[in-house]
Design a protein around this motif. Structure first.
Motif, PDB file in Angstrom:
ATOM      1  N   GLU A 150       0.693  -1.101  -0.149  1.00  0.00           N
ATOM      2  CA  GLU A 150      -0.071   0.096   0.211  1.00  0.00           C
ATOM      3  C   GLU A 150       0.748   1.237   0.123  1.00  0.00           C
TER       4      GLU A 150
ATOM      5  N   ALA B 266       1.670 -11.865  -7.919  1.00  0.00           N
ATOM      6  CA  ALA B 266       0.154 -11.463  -7.654  1.00  0.00           C
ATOM      7  C   ALA B 266      -0.166 -11.031  -9.293  1.00  0.00           C
TER       8      ALA B 266
ATOM      9  N   GLY C  62      -7.242   0.855 -10.974  1.00  0.00           N
ATOM     10  CA  GLY C  62      -6.789  -0.528 -10.539  1.00  0.00           C
ATOM     11  C   GLY C  62      -5.179  -0.745 -10.678  1.00  0.00           C
ATOM     12  N   SER C  63      -4.770  -1.929 -10.569  1.00  0.00           N
ATOM     13  CA  SER C  63      -3.335  -2.083 -10.606  1.00  0.00           C
ATOM     14  C   SER C  63      -3.176  -3.688 -11.175  1.00  0.00           C
TER      15      SER C  63
ATOM     16  N   GLU D  90      -3.323 -12.479 -11.432  1.00  0.00           N
ATOM     17  CA  GLU D  90      -4.469 -11.683 -12.042  1.00  0.00           C
ATOM     18  C   GLU D  90      -4.691 -11.490 -13.396  1.00  0.00           C
TER      19      GLU D  90
ATOM     20  N   ARG E 170      -6.276 -14.812 -14.179  1.00  0.00           N
ATOM     21  CA  ARG E 170      -7.686 -14.841 -13.711  1.00  0.00           C
ATOM     22  C   ARG E 170      -8.709 -14.291 -14.730  1.00  0.00           C
TER      23      ARG E 170
ATOM     24  N   GLU F 253      -2.079  -5.908  -9.655  1.00  0.00           N
ATOM     25  CA  GLU F 253      -2.332  -6.920  -8.713  1.00  0.00           C
ATOM     26  C   GLU F 253      -3.719  -7.097  -8.208  1.00  0.00           C
ATOM     27  N   SER F 254      -4.318  -6.126  -8.695  1.00  0.00           N
ATOM     28  CA  SER F 254      -5.989  -6.161  -8.532  1.00  0.00           C
ATOM     29  C   SER F 254      -6.636  -5.263  -9.640  1.00  0.00           C
ATOM     30  N   VAL F 255      -7.024  -6.268 -10.347  1.00  0.00           N
ATOM     31  CA  VAL F 255      -7.761  -5.770 -11.555  1.00  0.00           C
ATOM     32  C   VAL F 255      -9.114  -5.861 -11.450  1.00  0.00           C
ATOM     33  N   PRO F 256      -9.884  -4.795 -11.786  1.00  0.00           N
ATOM     34  CA  PRO F 256     -11.273  -4.410 -11.436  1.00  0.00           C
ATOM     35  C   PRO F 256     -12.310  -5.319 -12.405  1.00  0.00           C
TER      36      PRO F 256
END
Length: 276
Positions: A14, A140, A111-112, A144, A147, A114-117
């Protein structure tokens, strides 16, 4: 892994992401006006390797000012879909302006890697032009990407080689010796100079990938212009004297006559993969 270690890593992530967002937010305007056009050959080579087809669904990961998303939207047409993701709100503002000015349609989202919306299996193709070098947790990011890709889906990413083969990386790493250290190590323009570990992470995630290379480049008419475009934001917190010393280091390393034009030769690595 113990819970406290997980929390520490999450805190590091973060903090690192917040630092990056601050840098990209401050760079958004100069990126659109000075850097985008110089990186256009990289964008074109990414899209050529992707060979997008009408109607395909595309994720532009780390869209920045939207240069990839704009051309992708034109390629997939009205029946296709492009989601342009970036962690920087100001970069997304620039991307939205680009879309409006070009009268093209693509969706924007924070988003990034590591965290795709997006839901699982949402995309036929993932494009990541010069963005994966900045992923804080590349394992990560690989998971993603797998995924959100459909089975048989394609990915094309561009990353820079190391400073010995990429002038832009040499420039930025030289400046980086004088700038404040980022809170998370191992990210930045030369972070995937050796792409093999990331290829292994992709393979574990279910994406078989290979690397293709091309020497691409751009020009600056003098050191002062390159400094403003490529280093100005990063060194803004330094004293004028410290900035002078850093700029002299660039001159000593790669720009003997700061008033002369210089061509940047940048070995560019394209990671081309298919999800199983």
């Amino acid at each position: 892994m113990r819970p406290c270690e997980t929390l520490t890593r999450m805190g590091d992530f973060e903090e690192g992401l917040a630092w990056q967002v601050g840098v990209w937010d401050r760079m958004s305007q100069v990126y659109r006006t000075e850097i985008d056009r110089r990186l256009a050959p990289v964008v074109d080579r990414v899209l050529a390797r992707a060979a997008l087809q009408p109607g395909e669904r595309v994720l532009d990961l780390g869209t920045g000012t939207g240069s990839v998303a704009e051309k992708a939207a034109l390629a997939v047409g009205r029946d296709g879909y492009v989601l342009a993701v970036d962690p920087s709100p100001e970069m997304l503002v620039q991307a939205g302006r680009r879309a409006a000015q070009a009268s093209v349609r693509f969706e924007l989202a924070e988003g990034s890697g590591e965290s795709v919306p997006a839901a699982a299996g949402s995309f036929d193709v993932i494009l990541a032009s010069l963005s994966l070098m900045f992923a804080i947790d590349r394992a990560a990011a690989a998971r993603e990407m797998s995924r959100v890709l459909k089975s048989g889906g394609r990915m094309v990413a561009a990353v820079w080689a190391g400073p010995e083969q990429c002038d832009l990386v040499l420039f930025q790493q030289t400046v980086g010796r004088f700038a404040p250290s980022p809170p998370v190590p191992g990210v930045g323009p030369g972070a995937l100079a050796d792409p093999k570990p990331f290829l292994e992470e992709l393979a574990w995630a279910g994406i078989a990938a290979r690397v293709e290379t091309e020497m691409l480049g751009f020009d600056f008419s003098n050191l002062a212009l390159a400094w403003d475009a490529l280093a100005g934001v990063v060194v803004a917190s330094l004293t004028p004297e410290a900035q002078r010393v850093a700029q002299q280091a660039i001159a000593d390393t790669m720009w003997p006559d700061p008033g002369d034009a210089r061509h940047f030769s940048n070995l560019t690595q394209f990671i081309v993969g298919v999800r199983d």
